[in-house]
Scaffold this motif. Structure first.
Motif, PDB file in Angstrom:
ATOM      1  N   GLY A  18      29.927  19.555  14.389  1.00 21.41           N
ATOM      2  CA  GLY A  18      31.205  20.243  14.296  1.00 21.41           C
ATOM      3  C   GLY A  18      31.050  21.677  13.835  1.00 21.41           C
ATOM      4  N   ASP A  19      30.059  21.933  12.995  1.00 24.00           N
ATOM      5  CA  ASP A  19      29.833  23.288  12.494  1.00 24.00           C
ATOM      6  C   ASP A  19      29.360  24.219  13.603  1.00 24.00           C
ATOM      7  OD1 ASP A  19      30.585  22.729   9.881  1.00 24.00           O
ATOM      8  OD2 ASP A  19      28.608  21.978   9.366  1.00 24.00           O
ATOM      9  N   VAL A  20      28.675  23.685  14.588  1.00 23.56           N
ATOM     10  CA  VAL A  20      28.223  24.504  15.714  1.00 23.56           C
ATOM     11  C   VAL A  20      29.423  25.009  16.502  1.00 23.56           C
ATOM     12  CG1 VAL A  20      26.897  24.519  17.860  1.00 23.56           C
ATOM     13  CG2 VAL A  20      26.041  23.259  15.869  1.00 23.56           C
ATOM     14  N   ILE A  21      30.416  24.131  16.688  1.00 17.16           N
ATOM     15  CA  ILE A  21      31.625  24.515  17.408  1.00 17.16           C
ATOM     16  C   ILE A  21      32.394  25.562  16.615  1.00 17.16           C
ATOM     17  CG2 ILE A  21      33.819  23.695  18.343  1.00 17.16           C
ATOM     18  CD1 ILE A  21      32.509  20.983  18.775  1.00 17.16           C
ATOM     19  N   ILE A  22      32.499  25.363  15.307  1.00 16.90           N
ATOM     20  CA  ILE A  22      33.191  26.335  14.459  1.00 16.90           C
ATOM     21  C   ILE A  22      32.490  27.685  14.514  1.00 16.90           C
ATOM     22  CG2 ILE A  22      33.829  26.913  12.087  1.00 16.90           C
ATOM     23  CD1 ILE A  22      34.133  23.929  11.533  1.00 16.90           C
ATOM     24  N   LEU A  23      31.154  27.670  14.460  1.00 19.49           N
ATOM     25  CA  LEU A  23      30.387  28.910  14.509  1.00 19.49           C
ATOM     26  C   LEU A  23      30.582  29.625  15.840  1.00 19.49           C
ATOM     27  CD1 LEU A  23      28.328  30.841  13.281  1.00 19.49           C
ATOM     28  CD2 LEU A  23      26.511  29.381  14.183  1.00 19.49           C
ATOM     29  N   ALA A  24      30.556  28.864  16.940  1.00 19.41           N
ATOM     30  CA  ALA A  24      30.762  29.457  18.263  1.00 19.41           C
ATOM     31  C   ALA A  24      32.152  30.083  18.351  1.00 19.41           C
ATOM     32  CB  ALA A  24      30.590  28.393  19.347  1.00 19.41           C
ATOM     33  N   ASN A  25      33.142  29.392  17.797  1.00 21.30           N
ATOM     34  CA  ASN A  25      34.509  29.915  17.792  1.00 21.30           C
ATOM     35  C   ASN A  25      34.588  31.195  16.978  1.00 21.30           C
ATOM     36  OD1 ASN A  25      37.246  30.155  18.165  1.00 21.30           O
ATOM     37  ND2 ASN A  25      37.781  28.225  17.179  1.00 21.30           N
ATOM     38  N   ALA A  26      33.921  31.209  15.822  1.00 24.49           N
ATOM     39  CA  ALA A  26      33.949  32.386  14.950  1.00 24.49           C
ATOM     40  C   ALA A  26      33.276  33.584  15.623  1.00 24.49           C
ATOM     41  CB  ALA A  26      33.255  32.074  13.629  1.00 24.49           C
ATOM     42  N   ILE A  27      32.144  33.345  16.279  1.00 20.12           N
ATOM     43  CA  ILE A  27      31.431  34.433  16.956  1.00 20.12           C
ATOM     44  C   ILE A  27      32.283  34.993  18.092  1.00 20.12           C
ATOM     45  CG2 ILE A  27      29.451  34.982  18.415  1.00 20.12           C
ATOM     46  CD1 ILE A  27      27.829  32.965  16.770  1.00 20.12           C
ATOM     47  N   GLY A  28      32.885  34.099  18.889  1.00 19.32           N
ATOM     48  CA  GLY A  28      33.737  34.549  19.988  1.00 19.32           C
ATOM     49  C   GLY A  28      34.947  35.315  19.492  1.00 19.32           C
ATOM     50  N   THR A  29      35.557  34.814  18.418  1.00 18.66           N
ATOM     51  CA  THR A  29      36.728  35.483  17.851  1.00 18.66           C
ATOM     52  C   THR A  29      36.359  36.858  17.311  1.00 18.66           C
ATOM     53  OG1 THR A  29      37.700  33.345  17.237  1.00 18.66           O
ATOM     54  CG2 THR A  29      38.576  35.300  16.140  1.00 18.66           C
ATOM     55  N   PHE A  30      35.223  36.954  16.628  1.00 24.90           N
ATOM     56  CA  PHE A  30      34.760  38.232  16.078  1.00 24.90           C
ATOM     57  C   PHE A  30      34.488  39.236  17.197  1.00 24.90           C
ATOM     58  CE2 PHE A  30      31.255  41.020  14.697  1.00 24.90           C
ATOM     59  CZ  PHE A  30      31.851  41.610  13.581  1.00 24.90           C
ATOM     60  N   ALA A  31      33.827  38.776  18.256  1.00 23.22           N
ATOM     61  CA  ALA A  31      33.518  39.659  19.383  1.00 23.22           C
ATOM     62  C   ALA A  31      34.804  40.162  20.027  1.00 23.22           C
ATOM     63  CB  ALA A  31      32.662  38.912  20.407  1.00 23.22           C
ATOM     64  N   PHE A  32      35.776  39.271  20.194  1.00 23.93           N
ATOM     65  CA  PHE A  32      37.050  39.668  20.793  1.00 23.93           C
ATOM     66  C   PHE A  32      37.787  40.663  19.912  1.00 23.93           C
ATOM     67  CE2 PHE A  32      41.703  38.639  20.814  1.00 23.93           C
ATOM     68  CZ  PHE A  32      42.010  39.394  21.939  1.00 23.93           C
ATOM     69  N   THR A  54      34.947  41.018  27.802  1.00 28.59           N
ATOM     70  CA  THR A  54      34.861  40.060  26.690  1.00 28.59           C
ATOM     71  C   THR A  54      36.000  39.064  26.753  1.00 28.59           C
ATOM     72  OG1 THR A  54      33.805  41.719  25.271  1.00 28.59           O
ATOM     73  CG2 THR A  54      34.799  39.810  24.181  1.00 28.59           C
ATOM     74  N   ALA A  55      37.216  39.575  26.969  1.00 31.65           N
ATOM     75  CA  ALA A  55      38.394  38.710  27.026  1.00 31.65           C
ATOM     76  C   ALA A  55      38.288  37.709  28.175  1.00 31.65           C
ATOM     77  CB  ALA A  55      39.667  39.546  27.167  1.00 31.65           C
ATOM     78  N   MET A  56      37.880  38.166  29.356  1.00 32.83           N
ATOM     79  CA  MET A  56      37.785  37.278  30.512  1.00 32.83           C
ATOM     80  C   MET A  56      36.662  36.263  30.350  1.00 32.83           C
ATOM     81  SD  MET A  56      40.266  37.859  32.426  1.00 32.83           S
ATOM     82  CE  MET A  56      39.732  36.761  33.742  1.00 32.83           C
ATOM     83  N   SER A  57      35.569  36.675  29.703  1.00 39.29           N
ATOM     84  CA  SER A  57      34.462  35.739  29.473  1.00 39.29           C
ATOM     85  C   SER A  57      34.892  34.609  28.548  1.00 39.29           C
ATOM     86  CB  SER A  57      33.265  36.478  28.872  1.00 39.29           C
ATOM     87  OG  SER A  57      32.777  37.469  29.757  1.00 39.29           O
ATOM     88  N   LEU A  58      35.567  34.959  27.456  1.00 41.74           N
ATOM     89  CA  LEU A  58      36.043  33.947  26.512  1.00 41.74           C
ATOM     90  C   LEU A  58      37.095  33.057  27.162  1.00 41.74           C
ATOM     91  CD1 LEU A  58      36.315  36.109  23.264  1.00 41.74           C
ATOM     92  CD2 LEU A  58      34.538  34.458  23.853  1.00 41.74           C
ATOM     93  N   PHE A 142      40.452  30.212  24.698  1.00 42.19           N
ATOM     94  CA  PHE A 142      39.107  29.961  24.173  1.00 42.19           C
ATOM     95  C   PHE A 142      39.195  29.080  22.936  1.00 42.19           C
ATOM     96  CE2 PHE A 142      35.742  31.400  21.167  1.00 42.19           C
ATOM     97  CZ  PHE A 142      34.626  30.959  21.863  1.00 42.19           C
ATOM     98  N   GLY A 143      40.096  29.427  22.014  1.00 33.99           N
ATOM     99  CA  GLY A 143      40.262  28.637  20.798  1.00 33.99           C
ATOM    100  C   GLY A 143      40.780  27.245  21.084  1.00 33.99           C
TER     101      GLY A 143
END
Length: 207
Positions: A18-32, A54-58, A142-143
């Protein structure tokens, strides 16, 4: 990641899937957030392109995750009572509070950043209506998509007894409903032990 995982194997807290998913979400959110805010402030063609890509990729990742999970939910719904809010908004006991707060918090950040940046630049540099920043409103997909990647899996420490497994299932309201459902006449149980010694258990009901 479920509350069952935390209760059964507290030593593994902070190190589960579950932490991997949270981390991926955090990285994507930060990049956006970085690319969208930069594009809104600088408002150059290059910055807008980076923000748009970035927006279209997410958004694309979110759509694939959303559709994949929807297919799995349809399959599960034949044997389980699965609610839309449980799957996409993490409502209900299967999702531990720490995961719900973090995932929904990141989703809220995506929504706020998308709206603020899009509304801050409603015209292009030459005065025409609309701008590429409007693509940011697609990012919350994405979220939502990542919210659906959780699974209800019973994970226990090495040597966990069958009675302890039964107690754990019965203490989980969602699993208890399935166990006590009189329409099920057969059940299949799968047990596996991972390399780190943890016991993984799955029960499929039918009838």
């Amino acid at each position: 990641m479920t509350e069952l995982d935390d209760r059964l194997d507290p030593q593994q807290s902070g190190r589960h899937a579950g932490d991997v998913i949270i981390l991926a979400n955090a990285i994507g959110t930060f990049a956006f957030a970085i690319t969208a805010v930069t594009a809104a402030i600088v408002f150059t063609t290059a910055a807008q392109w980076v923000g748009a890509i970035t927006a279209m990729s997410l958004f694309t990742v979110g759509v694939f995750a959303f559709l994949w999970s929807f297919w799995n939910v349809v399959q599960r719904s034949r044997e389980e009572l699965v609610g839309v809010t449980q799957v996409y908004l993490l409502v209900g006991p299967p999702t531990p509070g720490r995961v719900r707060v973090r995932m929904l918090g990141l989703l809220a950040v995506q929504i706020v950043v998308a709206l603020v940046t899009a509304l801050s630049r409603t015209e292009t540099a030459d005065g025409r209506a609309g701008s590429s920043l409007a693509l940011g409103v697609l990012v919350p997909m994405f979220g939502l998509g990542l919210n659906t990647l959780g699974e209800n899996i019973l994970v226990g420490p090495n040597g966990m007894s069958s009675s302890a497994m039964e107690t754990t299932w019965m203490n989980s309201s969602g699993h208890r409903v399935n166990i006590l459902n009189g329409s099920f006449t057969v059940a299949g149980v799968g047990v596996a032990v991972s390399a780190d010694g943890r016991i993984w258990v799955a029960v499929d009901f039918g009838g």
